[in-house]
Design a protein around this motif. Sequence first.
Motif, PDB file in Angstrom:
ATOM      1  N   PRO A  49       0.827  -1.209   0.000  1.00 28.18           N
ATOM      2  CA  PRO A  49       0.000   0.000   0.000  1.00 28.18           C
ATOM      3  C   PRO A  49       0.864   1.264   0.000  1.00 28.18           C
ATOM      4  CG  PRO A  49       0.032  -0.977   2.183  1.00 28.18           C
ATOM      5  CD  PRO A  49       0.759  -1.928   1.273  1.00 28.18           C
ATOM      6  N   ILE A  50       0.382   2.303  -0.666  1.00 22.83           N
ATOM      7  CA  ILE A  50       1.157   3.537  -0.794  1.00 22.83           C
ATOM      8  C   ILE A  50       1.235   4.312   0.513  1.00 22.83           C
ATOM      9  CG2 ILE A  50       0.701   3.716  -3.251  1.00 22.83           C
ATOM     10  CD1 ILE A  50      -1.338   5.917  -2.638  1.00 22.83           C
ATOM     11  N   GLY A  51       0.356   4.031   1.456  1.00 22.18           N
ATOM     12  CA  GLY A  51       0.351   4.736   2.733  1.00 22.18           C
ATOM     13  C   GLY A  51       1.366   4.225   3.737  1.00 22.18           C
ATOM     14  N   LEU A  52       2.260   3.323   3.313  1.00 25.88           N
ATOM     15  CA  LEU A  52       3.330   2.885   4.223  1.00 25.88           C
ATOM     16  C   LEU A  52       4.296   4.009   4.519  1.00 25.88           C
ATOM     17  CD1 LEU A  52       4.294  -0.713   3.071  1.00 25.88           C
ATOM     18  CD2 LEU A  52       3.154  -0.018   5.175  1.00 25.88           C
ATOM     19  N   LEU A  53       4.440   4.934   3.584  1.00 24.12           N
ATOM     20  CA  LEU A  53       5.314   6.087   3.791  1.00 24.12           C
ATOM     21  C   LEU A  53       4.463   7.353   3.854  1.00 24.12           C
ATOM     22  CD1 LEU A  53       8.230   5.170   1.393  1.00 24.12           C
ATOM     23  CD2 LEU A  53       8.292   5.204   3.883  1.00 24.12           C
ATOM     24  N   VAL A  90      14.822   6.548   5.762  1.00 21.17           N
ATOM     25  CA  VAL A  90      14.274   5.200   5.856  1.00 21.17           C
ATOM     26  C   VAL A  90      14.926   4.371   4.756  1.00 21.17           C
ATOM     27  CG1 VAL A  90      12.172   3.800   5.666  1.00 21.17           C
ATOM     28  CG2 VAL A  90      12.071   6.069   6.741  1.00 21.17           C
ATOM     29  N   THR A  91      15.441   3.199   5.118  1.00 21.34           N
ATOM     30  CA  THR A  91      16.075   2.319   4.138  1.00 21.34           C
ATOM     31  C   THR A  91      15.537   0.907   4.297  1.00 21.34           C
ATOM     32  OG1 THR A  91      17.928   1.712   5.572  1.00 21.34           O
ATOM     33  CG2 THR A  91      18.225   3.660   4.181  1.00 21.34           C
ATOM     34  N   GLY A  92      15.724   0.106   3.253  1.00 19.94           N
ATOM     35  CA  GLY A  92      15.305  -1.289   3.315  1.00 19.94           C
ATOM     36  C   GLY A  92      15.540  -1.964   1.987  1.00 19.94           C
ATOM     37  N   VAL A  93      15.090  -3.201   1.918  1.00 17.59           N
ATOM     38  CA  VAL A  93      15.177  -3.985   0.685  1.00 17.59           C
ATOM     39  C   VAL A  93      13.753  -4.344   0.285  1.00 17.59           C
ATOM     40  CG1 VAL A  93      16.067  -6.059  -0.423  1.00 17.59           C
ATOM     41  CG2 VAL A  93      17.448  -4.889   1.312  1.00 17.59           C
ATOM     42  N   LEU A  94      13.378  -3.938  -0.919  1.00 18.36           N
ATOM     43  CA  LEU A  94      12.020  -4.088  -1.421  1.00 18.36           C
ATOM     44  C   LEU A  94      11.935  -5.303  -2.330  1.00 18.36           C
ATOM     45  CD1 LEU A  94       9.276  -2.552  -1.554  1.00 18.36           C
ATOM     46  CD2 LEU A  94      10.186  -1.333  -3.527  1.00 18.36           C
ATOM     47  N   SER A  95      10.947  -6.150  -2.096  1.00 23.14           N
ATOM     48  CA  SER A  95      10.621  -7.236  -3.012  1.00 23.14           C
ATOM     49  C   SER A  95       9.097  -7.303  -3.060  1.00 23.14           C
ATOM     50  CB  SER A  95      11.240  -8.556  -2.555  1.00 23.14           C
ATOM     51  OG  SER A  95      10.795  -8.901  -1.264  1.00 23.14           O
ATOM     52  N   TYR A  96       8.554  -8.167  -3.908  1.00 24.36           N
ATOM     53  CA  TYR A  96       7.104  -8.157  -4.058  1.00 24.36           C
ATOM     54  C   TYR A  96       6.424  -8.541  -2.739  1.00 24.36           C
ATOM     55  CZ  TYR A  96       2.537  -8.239  -6.039  1.00 24.36           C
ATOM     56  OH  TYR A  96       1.227  -7.943  -6.295  1.00 24.36           O
ATOM     57  N   GLY A  97       5.577  -7.650  -2.241  1.00 28.33           N
ATOM     58  CA  GLY A  97       4.799  -7.899  -1.033  1.00 28.33           C
ATOM     59  C   GLY A  97       5.535  -7.720   0.273  1.00 28.33           C
ATOM     60  N   GLN A  98       6.791  -7.265   0.218  1.00 28.17           N
ATOM     61  CA  GLN A  98       7.514  -7.117   1.483  1.00 28.17           C
ATOM     62  C   GLN A  98       8.657  -6.117   1.404  1.00 28.17           C
ATOM     63  OE1 GLN A  98       9.264 -10.489   3.544  1.00 28.17           O
ATOM     64  NE2 GLN A  98      10.856 -10.671   2.016  1.00 28.17           N
ATOM     65  N   ILE A 119       8.141  -5.437   6.921  1.00 27.93           N
ATOM     66  CA  ILE A 119       6.724  -5.174   6.657  1.00 27.93           C
ATOM     67  C   ILE A 119       6.344  -6.078   5.497  1.00 27.93           C
ATOM     68  CG2 ILE A 119       5.020  -3.501   5.862  1.00 27.93           C
ATOM     69  CD1 ILE A 119       6.740  -1.290   7.116  1.00 27.93           C
ATOM     70  N   HIS A 120       5.239  -6.828   5.634  1.00 33.15           N
ATOM     71  CA  HIS A 120       4.854  -7.696   4.514  1.00 33.15           C
ATOM     72  C   HIS A 120       3.352  -7.909   4.438  1.00 33.15           C
ATOM     73  CE1 HIS A 120       4.213 -11.445   6.923  1.00 33.15           C
ATOM     74  NE2 HIS A 120       5.060 -10.837   7.736  1.00 33.15           N
ATOM     75  N   VAL A 121       2.917  -8.184   3.222  1.00 30.69           N
ATOM     76  CA  VAL A 121       1.538  -8.543   2.929  1.00 30.69           C
ATOM     77  C   VAL A 121       1.597  -9.975   2.401  1.00 30.69           C
ATOM     78  CG1 VAL A 121      -0.475  -8.088   1.482  1.00 30.69           C
ATOM     79  CG2 VAL A 121       0.904  -6.183   2.344  1.00 30.69           C
ATOM     80  N   ASP A 122       1.062 -10.933   3.183  1.00 29.21           N
ATOM     81  CA  ASP A 122       1.092 -12.327   2.738  1.00 29.21           C
ATOM     82  C   ASP A 122       0.070 -12.582   1.634  1.00 29.21           C
ATOM     83  OD1 ASP A 122       3.145 -13.279   4.301  1.00 29.21           O
ATOM     84  OD2 ASP A 122       1.839 -13.834   5.957  1.00 29.21           O
ATOM     85  N   PHE A 145      -3.637   2.036   5.372  1.00 25.81           N
ATOM     86  CA  PHE A 145      -2.487   2.476   4.589  1.00 25.81           C
ATOM     87  C   PHE A 145      -2.848   2.765   3.128  1.00 25.81           C
ATOM     88  CE2 PHE A 145      -1.118  -0.185   8.074  1.00 25.81           C
ATOM     89  CZ  PHE A 145      -0.136   0.594   8.668  1.00 25.81           C
ATOM     90  N   GLU A 146      -4.109   3.105   2.874  1.00 23.26           N
ATOM     91  CA  GLU A 146      -4.552   3.344   1.495  1.00 23.26           C
ATOM     92  C   GLU A 146      -3.976   4.612   0.893  1.00 23.26           C
ATOM     93  OE1 GLU A 146      -8.808   3.170   1.677  1.00 23.26           O
ATOM     94  OE2 GLU A 146      -8.831   0.971   1.576  1.00 23.26           O
ATOM     95  N   THR A 147      -3.772   5.634   1.703  1.00 28.47           N
ATOM     96  CA  THR A 147      -3.233   6.897   1.190  1.00 28.47           C
ATOM     97  C   THR A 147      -2.063   7.337   2.071  1.00 28.47           C
ATOM     98  OG1 THR A 147      -4.759   8.203   2.529  1.00 28.47           O
ATOM     99  CG2 THR A 147      -5.468   7.679   0.292  1.00 28.47           C
ATOM    100  N   PRO A 148      -1.107   8.054   1.498  1.00 23.78           N
ATOM    101  CA  PRO A 148       0.013   8.560   2.305  1.00 23.78           C
ATOM    102  C   PRO A 148      -0.508   9.525   3.376  1.00 23.78           C
ATOM    103  CG  PRO A 148       0.523   8.696  -0.023  1.00 23.78           C
ATOM    104  CD  PRO A 148      -0.928   8.341   0.084  1.00 23.78           C
ATOM    105  N   PRO A 149      -0.238   9.230   4.638  1.00 22.35           N
ATOM    106  CA  PRO A 149      -0.779  10.071   5.715  1.00 22.35           C
ATOM    107  C   PRO A 149       0.061  11.318   5.946  1.00 22.35           C
ATOM    108  CG  PRO A 149       0.443   8.240   6.627  1.00 22.35           C
ATOM    109  CD  PRO A 149       0.444   8.049   5.133  1.00 22.35           C
TER     110      PRO A 149
END
Length: 199
Positions: A49-53, A90-98, A119-122, A145-149
């Motif tokens: 979701p785009i609202g994670l950030l 904020v840093t991390g490693v992005l892959s599909y769904g996580q 953070i992940h979406v199963d 987390f639908e929209t950036p807050p």
Amino acid sequence: MGSSSFSLFSLLFISIFVISVSSSSSSSSNSYSDPAKDVYEVLKSHGLPIGLLPKGVTEFSLNEDGRFEVHLDQACNIKFENVIHYDRNVTGVLSYGQIRELTGIQAQELFLWFPVNVIHVDIPSSGLIYFKLDVVDKQFSLSLFETPPDCTIVGAGRVDPPDLPSNQNVGGDIILETVVTQNLSRKLRNEKVNQRVVQ
């Protein structure tokens, strides 16, 4: 004449090869012209979701291996079901769904702050997103987390997360010790004030 045209052709071929190799090695990290718009599109294309950030993204870069870096205009807090704190970086490693190897985000659980590591979406249809903290896993509704807050600036009487040592295992021990010490000090001060009022 034949040998000079051959060497000219060889020189041209080598030049093109060197240019193509150097340009492909320099394109391993993508910087974006509109970081806020682009980071949200990248999250969406990775099933997140785009609202994670929050709003306020000033810079965003993404490497081919999925490593990303996001810079916000300020450190801030957001209240979902829990308070989530975002550092300026904020840093991390992005892959599909996580997102894994995450740094720069902490979540408040009761009165303690814990780093969010993953953070992940199963299953997207479940409507749930999971935050893996050092000592506990939290699940939230994806609808949060639908929209950036909008993000509230840290400080000015708000609860700030403690500075977490990045090179230590903070499995709750350091944070718990800090919070217990602060709560005991506060309780003792309140008891002294209450005793004065009673007298």
